[in-house]
Scaffold this motif. Structure first.
Motif, short mmCIF file in Angstrom:
data_model
loop_
_atom_site.label_atom_id
_atom_site.label_comp_id
_atom_site.label_asym_id
_atom_site.label_seq_id
_atom_site.Cartn_x
_atom_site.Cartn_y
_atom_site.Cartn_z
N UNK A 14 0.83 -1.20 0.00
CA UNK A 14 0.00 0.00 0.00
C UNK A 14 0.87 1.26 0.00
N UNK A 15 0.45 2.26 -0.73
CA UNK A 15 1.17 3.52 -0.78
C UNK A 15 0.19 4.66 -0.57
N UNK A 16 0.73 5.81 -0.24
CA UNK A 16 -0.10 6.97 0.05
C UNK A 16 -0.49 7.75 -1.19
N UNK A 17 0.41 7.82 -2.16
CA UNK A 17 0.18 8.60 -3.37
C UNK A 17 0.23 7.69 -4.59
N UNK A 18 -0.79 7.76 -5.41
CA UNK A 18 -0.84 6.95 -6.63
C UNK A 18 -0.60 7.83 -7.85
N UNK A 19 -0.18 7.20 -8.92
CA UNK A 19 -0.06 7.87 -10.21
C UNK A 19 -1.39 7.72 -10.92
N UNK A 20 -2.02 8.83 -11.23
CA UNK A 20 -3.36 8.82 -11.82
C UNK A 20 -3.27 8.73 -13.34
N UNK A 21 -3.90 7.70 -13.90
CA UNK A 21 -3.94 7.59 -15.35
C UNK A 21 -4.75 8.73 -15.96
N UNK A 22 -5.76 9.18 -15.27
CA UNK A 22 -6.56 10.30 -15.79
C UNK A 22 -5.74 11.58 -15.86
N UNK A 23 -4.90 11.79 -14.86
CA UNK A 23 -4.04 12.97 -14.87
C UNK A 23 -3.05 12.91 -16.03
N UNK A 24 -2.48 11.73 -16.26
CA UNK A 24 -1.56 11.57 -17.39
C UNK A 24 -2.29 11.79 -18.71
N UNK A 25 -3.50 11.22 -18.81
CA UNK A 25 -4.28 11.38 -20.04
C UNK A 25 -4.59 12.85 -20.29
N UNK A 26 -4.80 13.63 -19.23
CA UNK A 26 -5.10 15.05 -19.38
C UNK A 26 -3.94 15.80 -20.03
N UNK A 27 -2.72 15.29 -19.88
CA UNK A 27 -1.57 15.95 -20.51
C UNK A 27 -1.71 15.98 -22.03
N UNK A 28 -2.39 14.99 -22.58
CA UNK A 28 -2.53 14.91 -24.03
C UNK A 28 -3.44 16.00 -24.59
N UNK A 29 -4.05 16.79 -23.72
CA UNK A 29 -4.83 17.94 -24.20
C UNK A 29 -3.94 18.96 -24.91
N UNK A 30 -2.62 18.81 -24.73
CA UNK A 30 -1.70 19.68 -25.46
C UNK A 30 -1.85 19.47 -26.96
N UNK A 31 -2.35 18.30 -27.39
CA UNK A 31 -2.51 18.02 -28.82
C UNK A 31 -3.55 18.94 -29.45
N UNK A 32 -4.83 18.93 -28.98
CA UNK A 32 -5.80 19.86 -29.58
C UNK A 32 -5.44 21.31 -29.33
N UNK A 33 -4.81 21.59 -28.17
CA UNK A 33 -4.43 22.98 -27.87
C UNK A 33 -3.41 23.50 -28.89
N UNK A 34 -2.42 22.67 -29.23
CA UNK A 34 -1.40 23.09 -30.20
C UNK A 34 -1.99 23.27 -31.59
#
Length: 348
Positions: A14-34
């Motif tokens: 068990x860990x306290x902080x997880x890596x969120x797949x949704x947060x990573x996926x949100x990074x790809x918004x740079x595609x339509x923004x660009x």
């Protein structure tokens, strides 16, 4: 970080902080923004961005301070500040250091400049795209032939785009058109391969990741053809660098939040610095100092003591070495049997 990531339930404790797949996926918004920026620039701003943006992110100091250098510095800090990690990987680090010295020292006397340039470019593109495809594979569960096929097409197209941008001043018109043609054909094959592979993806979330990685390459090709070179590079770099940084911060928080496991975090605890901000503060601070002042300070020192002015000793020498070592170490430090993985968990 060259990720070989499994599902969101693949962690050993068990860990306290997880890596969120949704947060990573949100990074790809740079595609339509660009793409939207490019369209607005052509429709309303009379090509202002095309004429004023730098030709690549390396020429934009603010970008390097935000995305480029910090994640490489953070990777080095993570490895070197944890004694057990450094002891485990020290033999590999030393061997690679000697290999780089031999290749770029002795090898430079015999091999043409373009051989080194293409080799480093290929390593860079592979490192950037393999990380994102590795994450997607963990969600999509693609069979090995499909995974390697899409990765190979992405890297092939990405490498040609990279060379087309960074070597544009050295290419003849015929060579530039050849690169665009071949890269365009690879992009078409990549899109068709993604359509074919999508039928093997069992969930919608996995499909989003699968297509996001494909669109990352396709959008870069489109922006490259439209001569928006900065935007063509920005998308892959931002997605890759920020994704890796999420892993580094989550790892260090989970490893050190209960009891500091390294001298760095024990010192931070004495100074009442929260473990969440130690790695970001140190990596961004060092990135700023090295990028903004490193070359000038080294040049002054060598000129004062030896009468020789050494240029780009930090930005090309030190950071170049750290970058290549980053590509190398990240290819094995995040694999399933790595001690790094004990402190990483995932969430949707």
């Amino acid at each position: 970080m060259s990720a070989q990531i499994a599902s969101s339930q693949d962690f050993s404790k068990p860990v306290q902080m997880t890596v969120s797949f949704r947060l990573i996926l949100a990074l790809y918004l740079i595609i339509p923004a660009s793409v939207l920026l490019q369209l607005c620039d052509g429709w309303f701003w009379h090509d202002f961005l095309k004429e004023n943006l730098p030709s690549n992110t390396g020429h934009f100091l603010l970008y390097q301070l935000l995305f480029g250098t910090p994640h490489i510095v953070a990777s080095a800090i993570l490895l070197c500040s944890n004694r057990d990690y450094f002891r485990l990987y020290k033999p590999r680090i030393l061997r690679m250091t000697f290999a780089l010295a031999a290749v770029f020292g002795i090898g430079s006397l015999f091999l043409p400049y373009y051989v080194f340039y293409v080799a480093v470019a290929a390593w860079t593109v592979l490192h950037v795209l393999k990380q994102q495809h590795g994450l997607a594979r963990g969600l999509c569960k693609l069979p090995a032939p499909h995974f390697h096929g899409l990765l190979g097409l992405s890297v092939g197209a990405g490498l040609l785009i990279y060379l087309g941008i960074f070597l544009q001043a050295r290419l003849t018109p015929e060579q530039a058109e050849w690169i665009k043609l071949v890269a365009g054909n690879l992009c078409v094959l990549l899109a068709l391969g993604t359509v074919y592979s999508q039928r093997l993806v069992a969930n919608t979330f996995g499909s989003w990741f699968l297509w996001s990685n494909t669109l990352l390459v396709l959008s870069s090709y489109y922006l490259y053809v439209q001569q928006y070179y900065f935007l063509a590079i920005l998308g892959p770099r931002l997605v890759h660098d920020a994704t890796a940084y999420f892993f580094y911060v989550a790892h260090d928080y989970n490893r050190h939040y209960e009891e500091p496991q390294s001298w760095l975090y024990r010192q931070a605890q004495k100074w009442h610095v929260h473990c969440f901000i130690v790695l970001p503060a140190l990596s961004f601070g060092l990135a700023f100092v090295l990028q903004a002042y490193g070359d000038h300070v080294i040049s002054l020192i060598t000129n004062y003591w030896f009468g020789i002015e050494i240029r780009k000793a930090v930005t090309l020498g030190l950071l170049g070495y750290l970058g290549l070592m980053h590509y190398y170490t990240e290819s094995f430090t995040w694999k399933g049997d790595s001690p790094y993985r004990r402190y990483i968990a995932f969430s949707n």
